[in-house]
Design a protein around this motif. Structure first.
Motif, mmCIF file in Angstrom:
data_model
loop_
_atom_site.group_PDB
_atom_site.id
_atom_site.type_symbol
_atom_site.label_atom_id
_atom_site.label_comp_id
_atom_site.label_asym_id
_atom_site.label_seq_id
_atom_site.Cartn_x
_atom_site.Cartn_y
_atom_site.Cartn_z
ATOM 1 N N ARG A 1 40.734 42.890 47.138
ATOM 2 C CA ARG A 1 42.847 43.000 48.004
ATOM 3 C C ARG A 1 43.147 44.481 47.929
ATOM 4 N N PHE B 1 32.116 45.124 45.222
ATOM 5 C CA PHE B 1 32.593 45.974 46.283
ATOM 6 C C PHE B 1 32.684 47.339 46.072
ATOM 7 N N LYS C 1 37.887 43.593 38.311
ATOM 8 C CA LYS C 1 37.856 42.675 37.504
ATOM 9 C C LYS C 1 36.501 41.095 37.831
ATOM 10 N N THR D 1 30.612 33.550 42.740
ATOM 11 C CA THR D 1 32.595 33.433 42.234
ATOM 12 C C THR D 1 33.568 33.765 43.965
ATOM 13 N N ASP D 2 33.943 34.465 44.098
ATOM 14 C CA ASP D 2 35.049 34.010 45.008
ATOM 15 C C ASP D 2 34.865 35.275 46.458
HETATM 16 P P1 ADP Z 1 35.410 34.510 38.693
HETATM 17 O O1 ADP Z 1 36.655 33.399 38.371
HETATM 18 O O2 ADP Z 1 34.441 33.819 39.797
HETATM 19 O O3 ADP Z 1 34.964 34.650 37.579
HETATM 20 P P2 ADP Z 1 37.050 36.735 39.074
HETATM 21 O O4 ADP Z 1 38.727 36.219 39.745
HETATM 22 O O5 ADP Z 1 37.130 36.891 38.037
HETATM 23 O O6 ADP Z 1 36.194 35.515 39.501
HETATM 24 O O7 ADP Z 1 36.842 38.344 39.893
HETATM 25 C C1 ADP Z 1 36.681 37.909 41.257
HETATM 26 C C2 ADP Z 1 37.371 39.066 41.761
HETATM 27 O O8 ADP Z 1 37.542 39.902 40.937
HETATM 28 C C3 ADP Z 1 37.593 39.289 43.046
HETATM 29 O O9 ADP Z 1 38.508 37.912 43.896
HETATM 30 C C4 ADP Z 1 38.617 40.536 43.968
HETATM 31 O O10 ADP Z 1 39.364 40.078 44.175
HETATM 32 C C5 ADP Z 1 38.187 41.016 41.942
HETATM 33 N N1 ADP Z 1 37.663 42.250 42.359
HETATM 34 C C6 ADP Z 1 37.929 43.566 41.395
HETATM 35 N N2 ADP Z 1 37.337 44.630 41.835
HETATM 36 C C7 ADP Z 1 36.150 44.476 42.142
HETATM 37 C C8 ADP Z 1 34.823 45.256 42.989
HETATM 38 N N3 ADP Z 1 34.872 45.736 43.000
HETATM 39 N N4 ADP Z 1 34.285 44.132 44.240
HETATM 40 C C9 ADP Z 1 34.232 42.692 44.315
HETATM 41 N N5 ADP Z 1 35.445 42.186 43.297
HETATM 42 C C10 ADP Z 1 36.829 42.306 42.691
#
Ligand code: ADP
Ligand code: ASP
Ligand code: MG
Length: 458
Positions: free
Chosen positions: A242, A237, A267, A231-232
């Motif tokens: 964010r 975390f 997410k 993912t990104d």
């Molecule tokens: P993808 O398109 O790779 O499925 P998503 O946007 O669905 O990615 O999920 C990655 C995002 O989830 C991250 O950029 C982050 O902002 C969000 N996120 C929410 N909670 C967490 C967390 N506990 N740890 C990491 N990322 C999180």
């Protein structure tokens, strides 16, 4: 570049899933292709739509889109996809495939404008993954990996609950073993997350963010050894990065805790992702396709440390429904009636608290969702049983960890620092892994930040 046709055993396969930002453009796709190339156990690749495409498709699938807007959306999508394929030395075939898909998409969109159906919506929503999987297979070929496109709808059989289709696990396992597994000895297969097909062959989707779930289901079906979610961000975390820059990546986390995080809104993973992984005991790795060597999070059955506080998850757009009936006093059967209505509308309750004559329940009710929502019709049906009040604008916060229900001082550690906020519906005790409550939407980020500072950085 010549393509390397390497034979590998199907005993040690990693399923690699790349999310929308990982396949957003050509450079991003090249980084993903490099990840596949470096580890030859990566044989089955599951891709999301390129970032932004599914959101365009959601709009396209809605009622009341004018023909001008329709053409604009299709142009926007075409621009995203052709900006990737223009980097290929040989573009003709792939561009023809993309053009043919765009024509088919236009057909569904025109049909939708005439008569809106959820079946048609799913056809429309499925195009993002259809584009990205074809394109990524060619990117793999460009870097010398024998990548081939595979239509997930051949194996991912579902019911016809469009927008939130349920997968038939028996059919998936049989199809994946017969049609997919034999290909993996010689090819790297690129398939779509998020989409499936019903028993009549109509396209279905598994719900927004469903590619993680697809990847886990496919990993289970082919009995893969590992599942990597690229993912990104460099792993899961302590809370959404964010919300606070104090959030930090977790090295390892148990299935149970990660599943609670996903369920309560982190997410990073679709809520159902860990269910197939747990059933088949498949370790899951979450890492960043931008920084594949920066580490990430390992999710598995057993982990070395089991801290009381592991993370904080936040889910926005919660709706609180309170049903009140004096008849509930000393009466049995009232709750059963309420739940029958909810079940009929395929709504699931998240938090629940009761008093002598009333029950308060929360629902995930995100705006623009393709899933079952708490509609006026549901409320009207409940009103035939009792008094109903509905409140919007709330967020659900979940503190996740271990033995939360059996640890002294949890209540004061959590609530003392946020006692200047209006905290409601505290739910504690149902799970060993979480403590949840509601706050007004406007306060949600501040409460998470404050709690994070209290539980993780002090
Ligand atoms: P993808 O398109 O790779 O499925 P998503 O946007 O669905 O990615 O999920 C990655 C995002 O989830 C991250 O950029 C982050 O902002 C969000 N996120 C929410 N909670 C967490 C967390 N506990 N740890 C990491 N990322 C999180
Ligand atoms: N493309 C789909 C979505 O945006 C599925 C996914 O990305 O997981 O919801
Ligand atoms: Mg996602």
């Amino acid at each position: 570049m010549s393509v390397n046709v390497e034979q590998v055993s199907t005993k040690n396969i990693t399923v690699a899933k790349f999310g929308g930002t990982s396949v957003a453009d050509y450079q991003a796709m090249l980084r993903c292709a490099d990840i596949i190339k470096k580890n030859t156990t990566n044989r089955l690749v599951v891709v999301s739509a390129s970032a932004g495409v599914t959101n365009h498709l959601v709009r396209l699938s809605q009622a009341g889109v004018s023909s001008t807007e329709r053409e604009q959306i299709i142009t926007n999508i075409a621009d995203i996809q052709f900006a990737i394929t223009k980097n290929f030395t040989s573009q003709e075939n792939i561009n023809n495939e993309i053009s043919a898909l765009l024509t088919s998409l236009r057909g569904f969109a025109e049909q939708q404008a005439k008569q809106h159906t959820t079946k048609n919506s799913d056809e429309i929503l499925s195009f993002g993954e259809q584009f990205s999987s074809r394109i990524f297979a060619q990117v793999l070929q460009t870097v010398g990996v024998n990548g081939h496109y595979f239509d997930a709808r051949q194996v991912m059989k579902t019911d016809n609950l469009y927008g939130k289709a349920q997968v038939d696990l028996t059919q998936l396992a049989a199809n994946a073993k017969a049609l997919l597994l034999p290909l993996l000895t010689e090819q790297v297969i690129v398939t779509q997350g998020f989409i499936g097909s019903d028993q009549q062959g109509n396209t279905t989707t598994l719900g927004r963010g469903g590619s993680d779930y697809s990847a886990a289901l496919l990993a289970e079906a082919i009995e893969a050894s590992n599942l990597s979610i690229w993912t990104d961000v460099v792993g899961i975390f302590t809370t959404d990065p964010r919300i606070t820059d104090q959030a930090r990546s977790i090295n390892e986390i148990s299935f149970g805790e990660a599943a609670e995080m996903a369920t309560f809104g982190a997410k990073i993973l679709h809520p159902a992702t860990l269910i197939p992984a747990m059933r088949q005991d498949i370790p899951v790795f979450v890492g960043s396709s931008k920084e594949p060597d920066a580490g990430g999070t390992r999710i598995q059955r057993e982990v070395e440390s089991n801290p009381t506080y592991r993370s904080i998850a936040l889910r926005r757009e919660q709706t609180l429904v309170t049903v009140k009936s004096p008849q509930m006093l000393h009466a049995s059967g009232f709750l059963a009636k309420v739940f029958t209505v909810l079940a009929k509308h395929q709504l699931s309750v998240d938090l629940i608290t009761t008093s002598e004559i009333s029950v308060a329940m929360t629902f995930d009710n995100p705006h623009g969702s393709t899933q079952a929502l708490l509609t006026k019709a549901v409320v009207e049906e409940l009103e035939q049983l009792c008094e109903v009040s509905v409140e919007h604008g709330l967020s659900l916060i979940a503190v996740i960890g271990n033995k939360i229900h059996g640890t002294k001082g949890v209540g004061s550690s959590i609530f003392d620092k946020v006692n200047d906020f209006n905290i409601r519906m505290i739910c504690h005790g149902a799970s060993n892994h979480n403590l949840c409550f509601l706050v007004p939407e406007a306060d949600a980020n501040q409460v998470v930040e404050r709690l994070h500072a209290t539980l993780f950085t002090s």
